[in-house]
Enzyme design. Structure first.
Site: not given
Ligand code: SAH
Ligand code: SF4
Length: 367
Positions: A106, A113, A342, A117, A93, A120
């Protein structure tokens, strides 16, 4: 015949080398990049300053490969989300967020991934594969093309690109770097280094490597002010702890003389990382490193075990940081009605990914 080369895969240097390999003059690269990225012309026959034989040759050995657009939704606040499908099982996306003074796109760097995390939705869905350079840059190309065709509103232009969609860009370093070069190359999209931001969860050796080859803006997903908590929220921390991460970031900004420093991203998880004690530890941790803190209200998704912090806690957290000399902003939630915020690009993605994976497996089994 061998597959045609996807010209979106080549940054200026690679395209110059490719032309030389094919017995052509190096300056052809600049001409071709301008057609593709400035004029947004994809038909070789329309590239009138290339000789006829060269145009014929290009038709035989090269192409511009596009994904299928399987969804295109606009939220009530103007945020627009696309799902691009590259091949079976690999959809990603991209989201465009219009604001008064800018338009931020974005984009994704991986299908899924692997870093898992727990807050996420991309992490929940697991990892499929790295995107190629072409698959990354074509998101920008298509968004610009679609938005310029949009008859509603003139401000819908892409002024900023953030690699904050699906995937960890620094795990896909070799494909991401040329894509960011195309974003910043005057012969392609020509964005300034301050308008191209890579967000990472903290792959320390890759941050060191990045410093030597580019000066784009760095955002770091911190999310916790101590190793114990960060090990839980950002599992890659067990491999690259906070001390090493902060040192790599500090070196990055020192080396690149970055005006704004690092953008520290901090997702606000209720009763997990949002107390005043966490704010105090954070202020202590970041002391001396140029940067600003972006507090991100957590976006819940089906199956997520967290809740977003209370508004009052987010405000108190912000106030503590501000009073201690930091610039701390609270990210506005955008595109809520289309699951486009985002970091929460994927909405129903998990189900779809699983469906697509099953489909791929079936196809593989039947071959
Ligand atoms: N992998 C990279 C970039 C993609 S995630 C990273 O982790 O930085 C982009 C941003 O969105 C990151 O700061 C991530 O922690 C945040 N993010 C992911 N899931 C989220 C959620 N459910 N609510 C708010 N922010 C989130
Ligand atoms: Fe991967 Fe989501 Fe963690 Fe970013 S926040 S490193 S996209 S699992």
């Amino acid at each position: 015949m061998a597959d045609k080369i996807n010209l979106f895969d080549l940054d200026r240097e690679a395209m110059t080398a490719w032309f030389i390999d094919n017995g052509e003059k190096p300056f052809r690269a600049k001409q071709l990049l301008k057609w593709i990225y400035h004029e947004r012309v994809t038909d070789f026959d329309a590239m009138t300053d290339l000789s006829k034989p060269l145009r014929e040759k290009l038709k035989n050995i090269a192409e511009l490969r596009f994904p299928t657009i399987i969804a295109d939704k606009t939220a009530s606040d103007g945020t627009r989300k696309w799902i691009f499908r590259y091949d079976c099982g690999n959809s990603i996306e991209a989201v465009f967020i219009p604001e008064d003074d800018r338009g931020t796109l974005c984009i994704s760097s991986q299908a899924g991934c692997a870093l898992a995390c727990p807050f996420c939705s991309t992490g929940h869905a697991g990892f499929n594969r790295n995107l190629t350079t072409g698959e990354i840059i074509v998101q920008v190309w298509l968004a610009k093309d679609i938005l310029n065709c949009d008859r509603h509103g003139n401000n819908r232009v892409v002024t900023n690109v953030v690699l904050m969609g699906m995937g960890e860009p620094l795990v896909n370093f070799n494909n991401v770097l040329p894509a960011t070069r195309l974003m910043m190359d005057d012969h392609a999209f020509g964005l300034s280094k301050r308008r191209v931001t890579l967000s990472t969860s903290g792959i320390v050796p890759a941050i060191h490597a990045l410093r030597e080859v580019t000066d784009l803006s760095l955002a770091v997903s911190l999310h916790a002010p101590n190793d114990e908590l960060r090990n839980q929220i950002v599992p890659v921390n067990a491999r690259y702890g906070l001390a090493a991460l902060l040192d790599a970031c500090h070196q990055y900004v020192r080396h690149n003389g970055q005006h704004g420093g690092v953008t520290w991203e901090y997702v606000m998880l209720r009763d997990v990382n949002d107390s005043l004690e966490h704010a105090r530890q954070l202020a202590e941790l970041l002391r001396g490193i140029p940067g600003k803190i972006n507090l991100i209200p957590f976006n819940a998704f089906p199956g997520s075990r967290y809740q977003c912090s209370r508004r009052s806690d987010i405000l108190a957290f912000q106030r503590y940081l501000t009073e201690n000399g930091y610039v701390a902003t609270i990210r506005k939630t955008r595109g809520e009605d289309i699951d486009a915020a985002c970091g929460q690009l994927v909405g129903q993605f998990k189900d779809r990914l699983i469906r697509e994976r099953k489909q791929t497996r079936k196809e593989v089994e039947t071959v």
